[in-house]
Design a protein around this motif. Structure first.
Motif, short mmCIF file in Angstrom:
data_model
loop_
_atom_site.label_atom_id
_atom_site.label_comp_id
_atom_site.label_asym_id
_atom_site.label_seq_id
_atom_site.Cartn_x
_atom_site.Cartn_y
_atom_site.Cartn_z
N UNK A 49 -12.17 -15.31 112.73
CA UNK A 49 -11.94 -15.41 111.29
C UNK A 49 -13.20 -15.04 110.51
N UNK A 50 -14.34 -15.58 110.91
CA UNK A 50 -15.61 -15.26 110.24
C UNK A 50 -15.94 -13.77 110.36
N UNK A 51 -15.73 -13.20 111.54
CA UNK A 51 -15.98 -11.78 111.75
C UNK A 51 -15.11 -10.93 110.83
N UNK A 52 -13.82 -11.26 110.73
CA UNK A 52 -12.91 -10.51 109.85
C UNK A 52 -13.31 -10.66 108.39
N UNK A 53 -13.74 -11.84 108.00
CA UNK A 53 -14.17 -12.07 106.63
C UNK A 53 -15.40 -11.22 106.29
N UNK A 54 -16.35 -11.17 107.19
CA UNK A 54 -17.56 -10.36 106.98
C UNK A 54 -17.21 -8.87 106.90
N UNK A 55 -16.33 -8.41 107.77
CA UNK A 55 -15.90 -7.00 107.71
C UNK A 55 -15.23 -6.68 106.39
N UNK A 56 -14.37 -7.56 105.92
CA UNK A 56 -13.70 -7.35 104.65
C UNK A 56 -14.72 -7.29 103.51
N UNK A 57 -15.67 -8.17 103.50
CA UNK A 57 -16.71 -8.18 102.46
C UNK A 57 -17.53 -6.90 102.51
N UNK A 58 -17.90 -6.45 103.69
CA UNK A 58 -18.69 -5.22 103.81
C UNK A 58 -17.89 -3.99 103.42
N UNK A 59 -16.61 -3.96 103.70
CA UNK A 59 -15.81 -2.79 103.33
C UNK A 59 -15.70 -2.65 101.83
N UNK A 60 -15.63 -3.76 101.10
CA UNK A 60 -15.61 -3.69 99.64
C UNK A 60 -16.96 -3.25 99.10
N UNK A 61 -18.04 -3.68 99.74
CA UNK A 61 -19.37 -3.31 99.32
C UNK A 61 -19.63 -1.82 99.52
N UNK A 62 -19.07 -1.22 100.55
CA UNK A 62 -19.34 0.16 100.90
C UNK A 62 -18.49 1.16 100.12
N UNK A 63 -17.59 0.69 99.27
CA UNK A 63 -16.74 1.62 98.54
C UNK A 63 -17.56 2.45 97.56
N UNK A 64 -17.13 3.69 97.39
CA UNK A 64 -17.80 4.58 96.46
C UNK A 64 -17.40 4.24 95.03
N UNK A 65 -18.31 4.41 94.09
CA UNK A 65 -17.94 4.19 92.69
C UNK A 65 -16.97 5.29 92.24
N UNK A 66 -16.19 4.99 91.22
CA UNK A 66 -15.23 5.94 90.69
C UNK A 66 -15.86 6.66 89.50
N UNK A 67 -15.80 7.98 89.52
CA UNK A 67 -16.28 8.80 88.42
C UNK A 67 -15.08 9.36 87.68
N UNK A 68 -14.94 8.99 86.42
CA UNK A 68 -13.88 9.53 85.57
C UNK A 68 -14.51 10.60 84.70
N UNK A 69 -14.04 11.82 84.87
CA UNK A 69 -14.52 12.96 84.10
C UNK A 69 -13.52 13.24 82.99
N UNK A 70 -13.97 13.18 81.76
CA UNK A 70 -13.12 13.43 80.60
C UNK A 70 -13.50 14.78 80.02
N UNK A 71 -12.50 15.66 79.91
CA UNK A 71 -12.72 17.00 79.35
C UNK A 71 -11.71 17.16 78.20
N UNK A 72 -12.13 16.82 76.97
CA UNK A 72 -11.18 16.73 75.87
C UNK A 72 -10.72 18.06 75.27
N UNK A 73 -11.39 19.15 75.59
CA UNK A 73 -11.08 20.40 74.89
C UNK A 73 -10.67 21.54 75.82
N UNK A 74 -9.89 21.23 76.85
CA UNK A 74 -9.36 22.30 77.71
C UNK A 74 -8.37 23.08 76.86
#
Length: 142
Positions: free
Chosen positions: A8-33
């Motif tokens: 249980x502890x091992x699974x909890x640590x893996x879950x916590x690390x997987x959330x930490x390792x996620x890439x940030x989301x970049x939203x690109x807004x291009x209003x004048x296409x």
């Protein structure tokens, strides 16, 4: 029972690390296409030595331009410093079409909305930090 607690502890640590390792989301807004024709190409660079050099991009993304679409999402870039150039590839030929004088015929833009005058901008002018979810707006130059 002790093994279950460790598991249980091992699974909890893996879950916590997987959330930490996620890439940030970049939203690109291009209003004048200008139109829903073609693709939007986003070229990402991660250092000044390769910035704006063809075939030396860190990543290239292509998004189908659709009617009323002006937000494009990139969610697989690791945290870091980047600069980007985008262009509206109206004819989907994967090239920024230019006139015989070298002037772009399709809309283009740089991160930080840098507007080049007599020469291309450098990496530091266009650089931005991606350490958390970020929104960047770039207006195309025509």
């Amino acid at each position: 029972m002790k093994i279950i607690k460790y598991l249980f502890c091992f699974c909890f640590i893996l879950l916590a690390l997987s959330n930490y390792a996620q890439s940030p989301v970049l939203k690109l807004i291009v209003p004048n296409v200008e139109s829903a024709q073609g693709d939007l190409q986003v070229s990402i660079f991660n250092n000044d030595k390769t910035f704006l050099k063809e075939k030396e991009e860190y990543r290239i993304y292509r998004f189908k331009v659709e009617k009323d679409s002006d937000v494009f999402t990139i969610d697989d870039l690791p945290q870091g410093e980047y600069a980007m150039i985008i262009f509206h590839d109206k004819n989907s030929n994967k090239d920024l079409d230019r006139s015989f004088l070298g002037i772009p015929k399709e809309g283009y833009g740089f991160s930080n909305n840098i507007k080049p005058h007599l020469s291309a901008p450098d990496f530091r002018d266009c650089c931005f930090s991606l350490v958390k979810d970020t929104k960047i707006e770039i207006e195309l130059l025509y």
